[in-house]
Design a protein around this motif. Sequence first.
Motif, short mmCIF file in Angstrom:
data_model
loop_
_atom_site.label_atom_id
_atom_site.label_comp_id
_atom_site.label_asym_id
_atom_site.label_seq_id
_atom_site.Cartn_x
_atom_site.Cartn_y
_atom_site.Cartn_z
N ARG A 17 -11.70 8.34 -6.14
CA ARG A 17 -12.70 7.28 -5.96
C ARG A 17 -12.24 6.27 -4.93
NH1 ARG A 17 -12.98 6.20 -10.76
NH2 ARG A 17 -11.74 4.31 -10.93
N ALA A 18 -10.96 5.92 -4.98
CA ALA A 18 -10.42 4.94 -4.03
C ALA A 18 -10.47 5.48 -2.61
CB ALA A 18 -8.98 4.58 -4.42
N ARG A 19 -10.13 6.76 -2.42
CA ARG A 19 -10.13 7.34 -1.08
C ARG A 19 -11.53 7.41 -0.49
NH1 ARG A 19 -6.40 11.18 -3.46
NH2 ARG A 19 -4.27 10.58 -2.94
N VAL A 58 -3.20 2.45 13.40
CA VAL A 58 -4.38 2.50 12.54
C VAL A 58 -4.22 3.60 11.51
CG1 VAL A 58 -6.88 2.90 12.48
CG2 VAL A 58 -5.85 1.66 14.40
N VAL A 59 -4.58 3.30 10.26
CA VAL A 59 -4.61 4.31 9.21
C VAL A 59 -5.97 4.28 8.54
CG1 VAL A 59 -2.14 4.25 8.72
CG2 VAL A 59 -3.68 2.73 7.46
N GLU A 60 -6.35 5.39 7.91
CA GLU A 60 -7.50 5.39 7.04
C GLU A 60 -7.01 4.95 5.67
OE1 GLU A 60 -10.78 6.06 7.53
OE2 GLU A 60 -10.36 6.15 9.67
N GLY A 61 -7.55 3.85 5.17
CA GLY A 61 -7.03 3.38 3.90
C GLY A 61 -7.77 2.19 3.35
N ASP A 62 -7.14 1.57 2.37
CA ASP A 62 -7.67 0.40 1.68
C ASP A 62 -6.86 -0.81 2.14
OD1 ASP A 62 -7.87 -1.70 -0.35
OD2 ASP A 62 -8.91 -0.23 -1.61
N ALA A 63 -7.46 -1.69 2.89
CA ALA A 63 -6.74 -2.84 3.46
C ALA A 63 -6.17 -3.75 2.39
CB ALA A 63 -7.67 -3.62 4.39
N ASP A 64 -6.90 -3.94 1.29
CA ASP A 64 -6.42 -4.84 0.24
C ASP A 64 -5.18 -4.27 -0.45
OD1 ASP A 64 -8.41 -6.73 0.72
OD2 ASP A 64 -9.80 -5.77 -0.68
N LEU A 65 -5.19 -2.97 -0.74
CA LEU A 65 -4.03 -2.36 -1.38
C LEU A 65 -2.82 -2.34 -0.46
CD1 LEU A 65 -5.57 0.65 -3.34
CD2 LEU A 65 -4.71 -1.51 -4.27
N LEU A 66 -3.03 -2.05 0.82
CA LEU A 66 -1.92 -2.06 1.77
C LEU A 66 -1.36 -3.47 1.92
CD1 LEU A 66 -3.43 0.38 4.41
CD2 LEU A 66 -1.37 0.79 3.04
N ARG A 145 1.46 6.69 -2.08
CA ARG A 145 0.96 8.01 -2.49
C ARG A 145 -0.54 8.12 -2.26
NH1 ARG A 145 4.31 7.01 -6.94
NH2 ARG A 145 2.50 6.50 -8.25
N LEU A 146 -1.26 7.07 -2.60
CA LEU A 146 -2.71 7.07 -2.43
C LEU A 146 -3.09 7.31 -0.98
CD1 LEU A 146 -5.51 6.49 -3.77
CD2 LEU A 146 -5.18 4.10 -3.10
N HIS A 147 -2.26 6.85 -0.06
CA HIS A 147 -2.53 6.99 1.37
C HIS A 147 -1.84 8.23 1.96
CE1 HIS A 147 -3.80 2.85 0.71
NE2 HIS A 147 -4.49 2.97 1.82
N GLY A 148 -1.51 9.18 1.10
CA GLY A 148 -0.93 10.44 1.55
C GLY A 148 0.50 10.31 2.03
N GLY A 149 1.18 9.25 1.62
CA GLY A 149 2.54 9.03 2.07
C GLY A 149 3.51 8.92 0.92
N ALA A 167 0.56 8.43 6.78
CA ALA A 167 0.02 9.35 7.78
C ALA A 167 -0.88 8.58 8.72
CB ALA A 167 -0.77 10.46 7.09
N PRO A 168 -0.69 8.70 10.04
CA PRO A 168 -1.53 7.96 10.99
C PRO A 168 -2.90 8.58 11.13
CG PRO A 168 -0.04 9.38 12.20
CD PRO A 168 0.32 9.53 10.73
#
Length: 197
Positions: A17-19, A58-66, A145-149, A167-168
């Motif tokens: 859901r987050a992704r 740039v990454v595909e992700g959630d700015a708040d979590l990062l 982990r959520l961001h594939g890392g 992952a970029p």
Amino acid sequence: MFDAMLRLVEIDAGAARARARFAAVDLTDLTDRVADAYRAELEASGRILIVQIAECSVVEGDADLLTQALANLLENALKHSRAGVTVTVRLVEEPDGIRLSVEDDGPGIPPEMFEVAVRPFSRLDPARAAPGTGLGLAITAGVARLHGGRLLLEDARPGLRVTMLLAPTQGSMLSQNDASCDRGRPDLAAVRGADGN
């Protein structure tokens, strides 16, 4: 502590859901702004802050979590180092991915304790007076982990280096004028409330 526990469970249980809500996040801007939010306190406490940032990552992700993940790492450096220590925030792109790290040249922790340090509720020194729940690194590892890392703890010789390896986005090294480098900027109003370890 309850909020931090809930966040950790949500990260691990709600990954799909987050992704689905991921968007392009300008890590260059995010890193600069989070580091700047901690600069005054770090320097007022006698520490030196150095920030080394890639031109545009740039990454595909959630700015708040990062944002929370990086804030957790800076909270750790603030709580568990001493005056005179140099804290370095570094964002670089390497062949294996984007590395966002916080490093200090303090006493660090023994390499054999790295795995223990990222477990929920771990406090390596029970006598520490610094407040915390022992969830900061666990949450940061979950965000990676959520961001594939993944989260890497390394001996900085001296000190500790904690790195989120991410992952970029395809072709993430872009000019500062590219629109992708202006998206995903987090609201830093709540950054200082993030749970450090």
